[in-house]
Design a protein around this motif. Structure first.
Motif, PDB file in Angstrom:
ATOM      1  N   ARG A   1       0.072  28.483  15.466  1.00 49.15           N
ATOM      2  CA  ARG A   1      -0.629  29.691  15.040  1.00 49.15           C
ATOM      3  C   ARG A   1      -0.011  30.940  15.669  1.00 49.15           C
ATOM      4  NH1 ARG A   1      -5.236  28.549  12.159  1.00 49.15           N
ATOM      5  NH2 ARG A   1      -6.098  30.594  12.651  1.00 49.15           N
ATOM      6  N   GLY A   2       1.341  30.956  15.724  1.00 47.60           N
ATOM      7  CA  GLY A   2       2.077  32.149  16.119  1.00 47.60           C
ATOM      8  C   GLY A   2       2.333  32.331  17.603  1.00 47.60           C
ATOM      9  N   LYS A   3       1.896  31.405  18.444  1.00 49.97           N
ATOM     10  CA  LYS A   3       2.124  31.517  19.887  1.00 49.97           C
ATOM     11  C   LYS A   3       2.533  30.168  20.452  1.00 49.97           C
ATOM     12  CE  LYS A   3      -1.200  35.253  20.544  1.00 49.97           C
ATOM     13  NZ  LYS A   3      -2.450  35.666  21.175  1.00 49.97           N
ATOM     14  N   THR A   4       3.378  30.200  21.487  1.00 46.80           N
ATOM     15  CA  THR A   4       3.777  28.974  22.172  1.00 46.80           C
ATOM     16  C   THR A   4       2.868  28.785  23.372  1.00 46.80           C
ATOM     17  OG1 THR A   4       6.048  29.240  21.433  1.00 46.80           O
ATOM     18  CG2 THR A   4       5.680  27.772  23.301  1.00 46.80           C
ATOM     19  N   SER A   5       2.138  27.683  23.377  1.00 50.65           N
ATOM     20  CA  SER A   5       1.138  27.425  24.407  1.00 50.65           C
ATOM     21  C   SER A   5       1.067  25.921  24.657  1.00 50.65           C
ATOM     22  CB  SER A   5      -0.223  27.958  23.935  1.00 50.65           C
ATOM     23  OG  SER A   5      -1.166  27.962  24.990  1.00 50.65           O
ATOM     24  N   ALA A   6       0.245  25.538  25.621  1.00 51.56           N
ATOM     25  CA  ALA A   6       0.066  24.127  25.965  1.00 51.56           C
ATOM     26  C   ALA A   6      -0.623  23.371  24.840  1.00 51.56           C
ATOM     27  CB  ALA A   6      -0.745  23.997  27.247  1.00 51.56           C
ATOM     28  N   VAL A   7      -0.168  22.134  24.644  1.00 51.83           N
ATOM     29  CA  VAL A   7      -0.793  21.220  23.698  1.00 51.83           C
ATOM     30  C   VAL A   7      -0.882  19.850  24.366  1.00 51.83           C
ATOM     31  CG1 VAL A   7       1.399  20.664  22.571  1.00 51.83           C
ATOM     32  CG2 VAL A   7      -0.728  20.251  21.360  1.00 51.83           C
ATOM     33  N   MET A   8      -2.023  19.198  24.210  1.00 53.36           N
ATOM     34  CA  MET A   8      -2.202  17.839  24.712  1.00 53.36           C
ATOM     35  C   MET A   8      -2.009  16.901  23.531  1.00 53.36           C
ATOM     36  SD  MET A   8      -5.538  15.998  26.332  1.00 53.36           S
ATOM     37  CE  MET A   8      -6.140  15.576  24.704  1.00 53.36           C
ATOM     38  N   ILE A   9      -1.095  15.942  23.699  1.00 50.09           N
ATOM     39  CA  ILE A   9      -0.763  15.007  22.632  1.00 50.09           C
ATOM     40  C   ILE A   9      -1.218  13.618  23.068  1.00 50.09           C
ATOM     41  CG2 ILE A   9       1.102  14.032  21.254  1.00 50.09           C
ATOM     42  CD1 ILE A   9       2.699  16.637  22.075  1.00 50.09           C
ATOM     43  N   TYR A  10      -2.103  13.018  22.290  1.00 53.59           N
ATOM     44  CA  TYR A  10      -2.560  11.657  22.586  1.00 53.59           C
ATOM     45  C   TYR A  10      -1.405  10.682  22.412  1.00 53.59           C
ATOM     46  CZ  TYR A  10      -7.517  12.938  22.661  1.00 53.59           C
ATOM     47  OH  TYR A  10      -8.741  13.462  22.987  1.00 53.59           O
ATOM     48  N   ASP A  11      -1.324   9.692  23.286  1.00 57.78           N
ATOM     49  CA  ASP A  11      -0.262   8.697  23.217  1.00 57.78           C
ATOM     50  C   ASP A  11      -0.420   7.764  22.023  1.00 57.78           C
ATOM     51  OD1 ASP A  11       0.825   9.716  25.556  1.00 57.78           O
ATOM     52  OD2 ASP A  11      -0.102   8.194  26.837  1.00 57.78           O
ATOM     53  N   GLN A  12      -1.626   7.348  21.708  1.00 51.09           N
ATOM     54  CA  GLN A  12      -1.845   6.319  20.698  1.00 51.09           C
ATOM     55  C   GLN A  12      -2.565   6.811  19.450  1.00 51.09           C
ATOM     56  OE1 GLN A  12      -0.604   3.230  21.165  1.00 51.09           O
ATOM     57  NE2 GLN A  12       0.169   3.823  23.162  1.00 51.09           N
ATOM     58  N   LEU A  13      -2.888   8.091  19.377  1.00 51.30           N
ATOM     59  CA  LEU A  13      -3.629   8.628  18.239  1.00 51.30           C
ATOM     60  C   LEU A  13      -2.936   9.871  17.707  1.00 51.30           C
ATOM     61  CD1 LEU A  13      -7.222   8.372  19.756  1.00 51.30           C
ATOM     62  CD2 LEU A  13      -6.257   6.895  17.986  1.00 51.30           C
TER      63      LEU A  13
END
Length: 161
Positions: A113-125
């Protein structure tokens, strides 16, 4: 726009719509993954999403970010009111236990959404939680997955030991 006031107002009343929450999310500043290390108490931000109320009914406590490679994405209260991690996908839990891996998610930086920020990515989902900073101790999270019609919102407040 100074976004803190609208966040506090939305915390009290909920958002009128996902669109209102999206506009607020877009106005907030990015957060770096390293700024998120620690334990955070969660609270849903109602927007009329079908999941509204579900996490709080299950005893959801929040999230714990130990490092970029070790995130406990779902903390729940035990019978004594203390947070404990619960992995969202049992085969992932078994795999992590056997391999010595910890956590069930990772932190990365991603443009969203136009900005670079932290994202949490689930390992299995196929789920990602994107974060923006309300202030140093409060984050607004936007959860989504492929095919989801509208995002689900939540707030995280830093817990100090």
């Amino acid at each position: 726009m100074k976004p803190q006031r609208p966040v506090w107002e939305m915390m009290e009343r909920g958002a009128e719509s996902a669109g209102e929450a999206c506009r607020l999310f877009d106005a907030l500043e990015p957060v770096d993954p390293h700024e998120m290390f620690g334990t955070w108490k969660g609270r849903e931000l109602p927007t009329g999403h079908p999941m509204d109320g579900w996490l709080e009914k299950t005893g959801w406590y929040g999230k714990a970010f130990h490092s970029t490679e070790h995130v406990d994405p779902l903390l729940f209260n035990n019978p004594f009111g203390e947070p404990f991690p619960l992995h969202p996908f049992p085969p992932g839990l078994i795999s992590n236990l056997l391999s010595g891996a910890r956590g069930a998610a990772r932190l990365r930086k991603m443009e969203w959404r136009g900005k670079t920020s932290a994202v949490m990515i689930y390992d299995q989902l196929p789920i990602q939680d994107h974060f923006r900073k309300v202030n140093e101790d409060v984050l607004l999270g936007m959860m989504g997955w492929k095919g989801m019609k509208r995002p689900y919102f939540f707030l995280l407040a830093r817990v100090y030991a």
